[in-house]
Design an enzyme around this catalytic site. Structure first.
Site, PDB file in Angstrom:
ATOM      1  CG  ASN A  87      80.081   6.555   3.371  1.00  0.00           C
ATOM      2  OD1 ASN A  87      80.826   6.585   2.399  1.00  0.00           O
ATOM      3  ND2 ASN A  87      79.895   5.457   4.096  1.00  0.00           N
ATOM      4  CB  ILE A  94      78.239  13.270   6.991  1.00  0.00           C
ATOM      5  CG1 ILE A  94      77.630  14.316   6.050  1.00  0.00           C
ATOM      6  CG2 ILE A  94      79.520  12.697   6.386  1.00  0.00           C
ATOM      7  CD1 ILE A  94      78.469  15.566   5.910  1.00  0.00           C
ATOM      8  CB  CYS A  95      78.171   7.587   8.281  1.00  0.00           C
ATOM      9  SG  CYS A  95      78.965   6.245   9.200  1.00  0.00           S
ATOM     10  CB  VAL A  96      83.165  10.431   7.643  1.00  0.00           C
ATOM     11  CG1 VAL A  96      82.992  11.700   8.450  1.00  0.00           C
ATOM     12  CG2 VAL A  96      84.603  10.265   7.190  1.00  0.00           C
TER      13      VAL A  96
END
EC number: 2.3.2.23
Length: 215
Positions: A87, A94-96
């Site tokens: 992620n 950042i991928c969240v």
């Protein structure tokens, strides 16, 4: 990247400064906070790699950038320390979900930091930015763990953990005064210029414990 201080209304600046000051004074476990003296809308942090993960023993520097529409729009997160994680993209982005569809204005920065730390424990291969890391996590965990551990040892242990992944990647960090590993409380000298004159802002002065009220 240009500062967003001048784009945020005074009441939002007060809320941000209050929360950042509280986080610096009492940070979440395993997270250190380094507020920027030049720009309150850019928050630098260091996250300890959680035990039981390939990131254990490492210190991962990252930053949160608050845009002009914060808190209606979530902050953007970037790892400064190179990390092999599904992620986290190659430029540190950042991928969240909490930084996207699950964002709510009332969540606050502490919730964001804790969620990113949890991401080191529970990666989500379904929303991978690093496709290779996501594939290995699903198909060959031993190889994923080995790769993640190797990059942790190279980049997150010792004196290189705070280095950006690439000089041109993402918003560039501001210059911080003093030793970044020493947490310093806010002082009158460290108040961002944009906050001077904001009515009702109370700042602690570490030297004598009194408070400064700006009108």
């Amino acid at each position: 990247m240009n500062s967003n201080v001048e784009n945020l209304p005074p009441h939002v600046l007060r809320l941000v400064y209050k929360e950042v000051s509280a986080l610096a004074a009492d940070p979440p476990e395993g997270i250190k906070i380094y507020p920027s003296e030049e720009d309150i809308t850019e928050l630098h942090t260091a996250i300890e790699g959680p035990e039981g993960t390939p990131f254990a023993g490492g210190i991962f520097r990252m930053r949160l950038v608050l845009g002009k529409d914060f808190p209606a729009v979530p902050p953007k997160g970037y790892f400064l320390t190179k990390i092999f994680h599904p992620n986290v993209g190659h430029k540190g982005e950042i991928c969240v979900n909490v930084l996207k569809r699950d964002w709510k204005a009332e969540l606050g920065l502490k919730h964001v930091l804790l969620t990113i730390k949890c991401l080191l424990i529970h990666p989500n291969p379904e929303s991978a930015l690093n496709e290779e890391a996501g594939r290995l996590l699903l198909e060959d965990y031993a190889e994923y763990e080995s790769r993640a551990r190797l990059l942790t040892e190279i980049h997150a242990m010792g004196g290189t953990s705070g280095a950006p992944q690439d000089p041109n990647d993402g918003p560039q960090p501001k210059k911080h005064a003093g030793d970044p590993m020493k947490r310093a409380g806010p002082s009158a000298a460290s108040v961002p210029a944009a906050l001077v004159g904001v009515t009702g802002l109370i700042l602690p002065i570490p030297e004598d414990g009194d408070k400064l009220l700006l009108f």
